[in-house]
Scaffold this motif. Sequence first.
Motif, PDB file in Angstrom:
ATOM      1  N   PRO A  90      24.676 -10.071   1.418  1.00  0.00           N
ATOM      2  CA  PRO A  90      25.901 -10.497   0.741  1.00  0.00           C
ATOM      3  C   PRO A  90      26.209  -9.706  -0.537  1.00  0.00           C
ATOM      4  N   TYR A  91      25.240  -9.030  -1.113  1.00  0.00           N
ATOM      5  CA  TYR A  91      25.493  -8.232  -2.323  1.00  0.00           C
ATOM      6  C   TYR A  91      25.947  -6.826  -1.956  1.00  0.00           C
ATOM      7  N   ASP A  92      26.725  -6.215  -2.840  1.00  0.00           N
ATOM      8  CA  ASP A  92      27.137  -4.827  -2.664  1.00  0.00           C
ATOM      9  C   ASP A  92      25.936  -3.885  -2.750  1.00  0.00           C
ATOM     10  N   VAL A  93      25.015  -4.194  -3.654  1.00  0.00           N
ATOM     11  CA  VAL A  93      23.823  -3.370  -3.859  1.00  0.00           C
ATOM     12  C   VAL A  93      22.605  -4.294  -3.847  1.00  0.00           C
ATOM     13  N   PRO A  94      22.058  -4.566  -2.664  1.00  0.00           N
ATOM     14  CA  PRO A  94      20.923  -5.492  -2.601  1.00  0.00           C
ATOM     15  C   PRO A  94      19.647  -4.886  -3.191  1.00  0.00           C
ATOM     16  N   CYS A  95      18.846  -5.754  -3.779  1.00  0.00           N
ATOM     17  CA  CYS A  95      17.530  -5.352  -4.262  1.00  0.00           C
ATOM     18  C   CYS A  95      16.581  -5.313  -3.068  1.00  0.00           C
ATOM     19  N   VAL A  96      16.155  -4.118  -2.711  1.00  0.00           N
ATOM     20  CA  VAL A  96      15.138  -3.910  -1.678  1.00  0.00           C
ATOM     21  C   VAL A  96      14.212  -2.840  -2.244  1.00  0.00           C
ATOM     22  N   VAL A  97      13.007  -3.248  -2.614  1.00  0.00           N
ATOM     23  CA  VAL A  97      12.044  -2.312  -3.187  1.00  0.00           C
ATOM     24  C   VAL A  97      10.729  -2.433  -2.433  1.00  0.00           C
ATOM     25  N   ALA A  98       9.979  -1.351  -2.405  1.00  0.00           N
ATOM     26  CA  ALA A  98       8.709  -1.353  -1.676  1.00  0.00           C
ATOM     27  C   ALA A  98       7.667  -0.580  -2.459  1.00  0.00           C
ATOM     28  N   TRP A  99       6.434  -1.006  -2.298  1.00  0.00           N
ATOM     29  CA  TRP A  99       5.309  -0.276  -2.873  1.00  0.00           C
ATOM     30  C   TRP A  99       4.116  -0.399  -1.941  1.00  0.00           C
ATOM     31  N   PRO A 100       3.224   0.594  -1.994  1.00  0.00           N
ATOM     32  CA  PRO A 100       2.081   0.585  -1.069  1.00  0.00           C
ATOM     33  C   PRO A 100       1.065  -0.492  -1.431  1.00  0.00           C
ATOM     34  N   ILE A 101       0.450  -1.033  -0.399  1.00  0.00           N
ATOM     35  CA  ILE A 101      -0.707  -1.916  -0.569  1.00  0.00           C
ATOM     36  C   ILE A 101      -1.917  -0.992  -0.569  1.00  0.00           C
ATOM     37  N   GLU A 102      -2.535  -0.823  -1.703  1.00  0.00           N
ATOM     38  CA  GLU A 102      -3.649   0.113  -1.814  1.00  0.00           C
ATOM     39  C   GLU A 102      -4.982  -0.513  -1.445  1.00  0.00           C
ATOM     40  N   LEU A 103      -5.154  -1.796  -1.733  1.00  0.00           N
ATOM     41  CA  LEU A 103      -6.417  -2.474  -1.453  1.00  0.00           C
ATOM     42  C   LEU A 103      -6.117  -3.814  -0.814  1.00  0.00           C
ATOM     43  N   GLY A 104      -7.009  -4.268   0.061  1.00  0.00           N
ATOM     44  CA  GLY A 104      -6.810  -5.579   0.651  1.00  0.00           C
ATOM     45  C   GLY A 104      -7.855  -5.912   1.687  1.00  0.00           C
ATOM     46  N   ASN A 105      -7.754  -7.122   2.173  1.00  0.00           N
ATOM     47  CA  ASN A 105      -8.636  -7.603   3.228  1.00  0.00           C
ATOM     48  C   ASN A 105      -8.395  -6.739   4.466  1.00  0.00           C
ATOM     49  N   PRO A 106      -9.397  -6.030   4.938  1.00  0.00           N
ATOM     50  CA  PRO A 106      -9.182  -5.142   6.084  1.00  0.00           C
ATOM     51  C   PRO A 106      -8.685  -5.877   7.327  1.00  0.00           C
ATOM     52  N   ASP A 107      -9.107  -7.119   7.532  1.00  0.00           N
ATOM     53  CA  ASP A 107      -8.633  -7.869   8.697  1.00  0.00           C
ATOM     54  C   ASP A 107      -7.148  -8.203   8.577  1.00  0.00           C
ATOM     55  N   TYR A 108      -6.703  -8.551   7.363  1.00  0.00           N
ATOM     56  CA  TYR A 108      -5.285  -8.843   7.153  1.00  0.00           C
ATOM     57  C   TYR A 108      -4.455  -7.569   7.350  1.00  0.00           C
ATOM     58  N   LEU A 109      -4.905  -6.466   6.788  1.00  0.00           N
ATOM     59  CA  LEU A 109      -4.164  -5.213   6.913  1.00  0.00           C
ATOM     60  C   LEU A 109      -4.098  -4.749   8.364  1.00  0.00           C
ATOM     61  N   ALA A 110      -5.177  -4.961   9.102  1.00  0.00           N
ATOM     62  CA  ALA A 110      -5.168  -4.635  10.534  1.00  0.00           C
ATOM     63  C   ALA A 110      -4.175  -5.523  11.280  1.00  0.00           C
ATOM     64  N   TRP A 111      -4.097  -6.793  10.886  1.00  0.00           N
ATOM     65  CA  TRP A 111      -3.133  -7.710  11.494  1.00  0.00           C
ATOM     66  C   TRP A 111      -1.710  -7.230  11.255  1.00  0.00           C
ATOM     67  N   VAL A 112      -1.399  -6.786  10.026  1.00  0.00           N
ATOM     68  CA  VAL A 112      -0.059  -6.258   9.733  1.00  0.00           C
ATOM     69  C   VAL A 112       0.247  -5.091  10.659  1.00  0.00           C
ATOM     70  N   MET A 113      -0.699  -4.193  10.825  1.00  0.00           N
ATOM     71  CA  MET A 113      -0.493  -3.040  11.695  1.00  0.00           C
ATOM     72  C   MET A 113      -0.308  -3.468  13.153  1.00  0.00           C
ATOM     73  N   ALA A 114      -1.069  -4.446  13.598  1.00  0.00           N
ATOM     74  CA  ALA A 114      -0.991  -4.901  14.987  1.00  0.00           C
ATOM     75  C   ALA A 114       0.308  -5.638  15.291  1.00  0.00           C
ATOM     76  N   GLU A 115       0.873  -6.330  14.303  1.00  0.00           N
ATOM     77  CA  GLU A 115       2.048  -7.158  14.518  1.00  0.00           C
ATOM     78  C   GLU A 115       3.360  -6.440  14.280  1.00  0.00           C
ATOM     79  N   THR A 116       3.312  -5.174  13.873  1.00  0.00           N
ATOM     80  CA  THR A 116       4.527  -4.402  13.679  1.00  0.00           C
ATOM     81  C   THR A 116       4.535  -3.243  14.658  1.00  0.00           C
ATOM     82  N   ARG A 117       5.724  -2.842  15.049  1.00  0.00           N
ATOM     83  CA  ARG A 117       5.808  -1.707  15.978  1.00  0.00           C
ATOM     84  C   ARG A 117       5.408  -0.421  15.261  1.00  0.00           C
ATOM     85  N   SER A 118       4.969   0.543  16.022  1.00  0.00           N
ATOM     86  CA  SER A 118       4.429   1.770  15.426  1.00  0.00           C
ATOM     87  C   SER A 118       5.506   2.691  14.872  1.00  0.00           C
ATOM     88  N   SER A 119       6.729   2.603  15.389  1.00  0.00           N
ATOM     89  CA  SER A 119       7.801   3.462  14.844  1.00  0.00           C
ATOM     90  C   SER A 119       9.138   2.797  14.981  1.00  0.00           C
TER      91      SER A 119
END
Length: 122
Positions: free
Chosen positions: A93-122
Amino acid sequence: MVRAASSPNSKGMRTVSDVVEVVITAPDADWLAEFARMLLDERLCAGGHSIERVRSLYRWQGDIHDKAEARIALHTRSVHVDAIISLANARHPYDVPCVVAWPIELGNPDYLAWVMAETRSS
């Protein structure tokens, strides 16, 4: 389960460059939840954490605004950030929406693997 490319650091956590957190704000929590569900359906994110009310202070077109907004933090692959920005620009609804991203550098390896498994590769 597919493991994210990672290497252990001195604290036993994993460093992962492919997983990012994308934060989006909107004036309406329901709109933001619907947008996130669409991203989930398209496998452009694995999940998110929504805050229904945040206080936003910002300058827009010469005026200072102080308004309530909703905020969501989505976890996804870095390759999907451009698509998420494009969809937000087209549907938000905004003309200029706030969409920002930054890398997750550290985290639970099982959670990060889950993110990779649940998203398409490209």
